[in-house]
Design a protein around this motif. Sequence first.
Motif, short mmCIF file in Angstrom:
data_model
loop_
_atom_site.label_atom_id
_atom_site.label_comp_id
_atom_site.label_asym_id
_atom_site.label_seq_id
_atom_site.Cartn_x
_atom_site.Cartn_y
_atom_site.Cartn_z
N SER A 125 -68.34 -46.93 84.11
CA SER A 125 -68.97 -46.81 82.80
C SER A 125 -67.93 -46.88 81.70
O SER A 125 -66.76 -46.54 81.88
CB SER A 125 -69.73 -45.48 82.69
OG SER A 125 -70.68 -45.37 83.74
N SER A 126 -68.37 -47.33 80.52
CA SER A 126 -67.49 -47.38 79.36
C SER A 126 -67.43 -46.01 78.72
O SER A 126 -68.39 -45.23 78.77
CB SER A 126 -68.01 -48.41 78.34
OG SER A 126 -68.06 -49.70 78.90
N ILE A 127 -66.30 -45.72 78.11
CA ILE A 127 -66.17 -44.44 77.43
C ILE A 127 -66.83 -44.55 76.06
O ILE A 127 -66.51 -45.43 75.26
CB ILE A 127 -64.68 -44.04 77.30
CG1 ILE A 127 -64.57 -42.67 76.62
CG2 ILE A 127 -63.85 -45.09 76.57
CD1 ILE A 127 -63.18 -42.08 76.69
N LEU A 128 -67.79 -43.67 75.81
CA LEU A 128 -68.53 -43.67 74.55
C LEU A 128 -68.03 -42.54 73.66
O LEU A 128 -67.11 -41.80 74.01
CB LEU A 128 -70.02 -43.54 74.84
CG LEU A 128 -70.62 -44.63 75.74
CD1 LEU A 128 -72.10 -44.37 76.01
CD2 LEU A 128 -70.42 -46.02 75.14
N ARG A 129 -68.65 -42.41 72.49
CA ARG A 129 -68.16 -41.45 71.51
C ARG A 129 -68.14 -40.03 72.06
O ARG A 129 -67.19 -39.27 71.84
CB ARG A 129 -69.04 -41.51 70.25
CG ARG A 129 -68.59 -40.55 69.15
CD ARG A 129 -69.45 -40.74 67.92
NE ARG A 129 -69.26 -42.06 67.37
CZ ARG A 129 -68.32 -42.38 66.50
NH1 ARG A 129 -67.45 -41.45 66.10
NH2 ARG A 129 -68.22 -43.60 66.02
N LYS A 130 -69.19 -39.64 72.78
CA LYS A 130 -69.27 -38.28 73.30
C LYS A 130 -68.14 -38.01 74.29
O LYS A 130 -67.48 -36.98 74.24
CB LYS A 130 -70.63 -38.06 73.95
CG LYS A 130 -71.00 -36.60 74.15
CD LYS A 130 -72.45 -36.49 74.59
CE LYS A 130 -72.87 -35.04 74.70
NZ LYS A 130 -74.29 -34.92 75.14
N GLU A 131 -67.93 -38.95 75.20
CA GLU A 131 -66.85 -38.80 76.16
C GLU A 131 -65.48 -38.85 75.48
O GLU A 131 -64.52 -38.20 75.92
CB GLU A 131 -66.94 -39.89 77.24
CG GLU A 131 -68.04 -39.70 78.25
CD GLU A 131 -69.43 -39.98 77.69
OE1 GLU A 131 -69.52 -40.77 76.72
OE2 GLU A 131 -70.41 -39.41 78.20
N ALA A 132 -65.38 -39.64 74.40
CA ALA A 132 -64.12 -39.72 73.66
C ALA A 132 -63.77 -38.38 73.04
O ALA A 132 -62.62 -37.94 73.10
CB ALA A 132 -64.21 -40.80 72.58
N PHE A 133 -64.76 -37.72 72.43
CA PHE A 133 -64.53 -36.39 71.86
C PHE A 133 -64.09 -35.41 72.94
O PHE A 133 -63.14 -34.63 72.74
CB PHE A 133 -65.81 -35.88 71.19
CG PHE A 133 -65.86 -36.13 69.72
CD1 PHE A 133 -65.35 -35.19 68.83
CD2 PHE A 133 -66.41 -37.29 69.21
CE1 PHE A 133 -65.39 -35.41 67.47
CE2 PHE A 133 -66.45 -37.51 67.85
CZ PHE A 133 -65.94 -36.58 66.97
N ALA A 134 -64.78 -35.44 74.08
CA ALA A 134 -64.44 -34.53 75.16
C ALA A 134 -63.03 -34.80 75.69
O ALA A 134 -62.27 -33.87 75.98
CB ALA A 134 -65.46 -34.64 76.29
N THR A 135 -62.67 -36.07 75.80
CA THR A 135 -61.34 -36.43 76.31
C THR A 135 -60.24 -35.97 75.36
O THR A 135 -59.22 -35.43 75.80
CB THR A 135 -61.25 -37.96 76.51
OG1 THR A 135 -62.24 -38.37 77.46
CG2 THR A 135 -59.87 -38.35 77.00
#
Length: 521
Positions: free
Chosen positions: A69-79
């Motif tokens: 899966s591509s990293i989206l905004r929500k996952e970017a914030f979490a990362t």
Amino acid sequence: MNWPIVARMLGLLGLLVGASMAFSLPWAFPALGQVETFEARGFWGLVFAMLCSLAVSGALYAWGHQSKSSILRKEAFATVGMGWILAGILGALPFLFSGSERAPGVKMTPIDAFFESVSGFTTTGASLLTELEDPEVIPRCVMFWRCFTHWLGGMGIIVLFVAILGQLGAGGKAMLKREVPGPITESVRPRVQESAIVMWTIYVVFSGIETVLLMSCGVSLYEALCHTFGTMATGGFSTHNSSVGFYNGGPVEFIIIIFMLLAGVNFSLYYLVFRRHHKDSWTKRLKHLTSDAELRAYLLIILVVTCLLTISLMVNGYYANLFVALRHSLFATVSIITTTGFGTEDFSNWSEFAKGLLFVLMFVGGCAGSTAGGIKVIRWVLLGKIFILEIEKAYRPNVVRPLRLGGIVVEERIRHDVVVYFCMVLVIFLGSWFLLITIEPDDLWETHGDHGIAEKLLDCGSAVAATLNNVGPGFGVIGPTENFANFSQQGKCLLTMLMLLGRLELFAILVLLTPRFWRQQ
């Protein structure tokens, strides 16, 4: 929340942090491979920390490496948010495994080590170490790692991560924006990886130039690198208890002032000036600097504060020589506004006016897109323009006048974000100040009676301001020649959280505390 992809990103980030510890290992060998007993402890402490970091990171990556899966905004914030916390934890391991002491005979606790590590990565420069020059307190190689965390966190470990990893789509752009924050995003160009590489290239080149210049002044390679890390990252960790004051002025101090100034400028401006294969003349290129409203405000603030401090120091008789007063005033001003935190003098002993001026300056910060922390200058410029427009609306309610900056109309969304950010900083500062006063025992101040209570108010307030704005030193018990060692364990936890909040400009950490953020879509 797509946990596998977050785990994969965190695993890669942890591998980067763990591998970077290798650069500190050579400093455990002071002479022709003869490892001293204490330095051997530091060497093996770093090796065990590397192995532990690689093992934990490898496990995280193994969990999520099959996710396509591509990293989206929500996952970017979490990362970003969790990535900085993970970096702080891994960065603390060398202190613990090497048996480093925050004072002679006093071992660092896990909270102490985490505080020192986060302070390094967030470029805050708030330290718990009381005897930097004692060779039996912290090994030389671990001291180098302490300073190197500044350099990794200065431009941003996530920016380096994006530069190395490559294309991350919209998530990569969101990650980069959180690392190079500011209310105006034109500086972040569409090609995310290219932006990250350009910023890190400029960062490395400036760091190399400063190191060479310091060495030309007789500073050893080890100390030149450590002070370059602190300067370019606007961090402030030094290898001496007296910080830059150890060098007694001269060219070393001047070089550090120049590079602190450069580090506080938007790095995108350097790209516009020095970019290759561009047909513009140098005159047109330099106009990017002279026409930038934020840069002009940044330099004007430095000029005004330096002059006011110099006058105050001369009037109050702190220095008889105008040049000496001007030198210390300029260094303190540049160090505080860029949130570097280096010191040449203990400004805690200056006049109340001077201390008040520096306290206010803690909330200014450098330019957006720089390595400096604090509330970026561009936000203060925009807030001033918003105030002027709102005052005009009071007597001309029907007038619709757009807010312009450098001839460009500022969106209503950015105006809203600026006001909200200031409100959130104010609320967090006041709440944390009250909480720190409550949880800290009065032992450090009670011997001074009522005056001691007043000092506790100021010291705790400056501690919150210094960590929330990633400045480092404050006043009183945490002045430029002091440290945070005497704060309680719970106080250190609070201040560590403030460092993370300040470095990531609140939101990347605050979203992690929101239950709704973790729910499935």
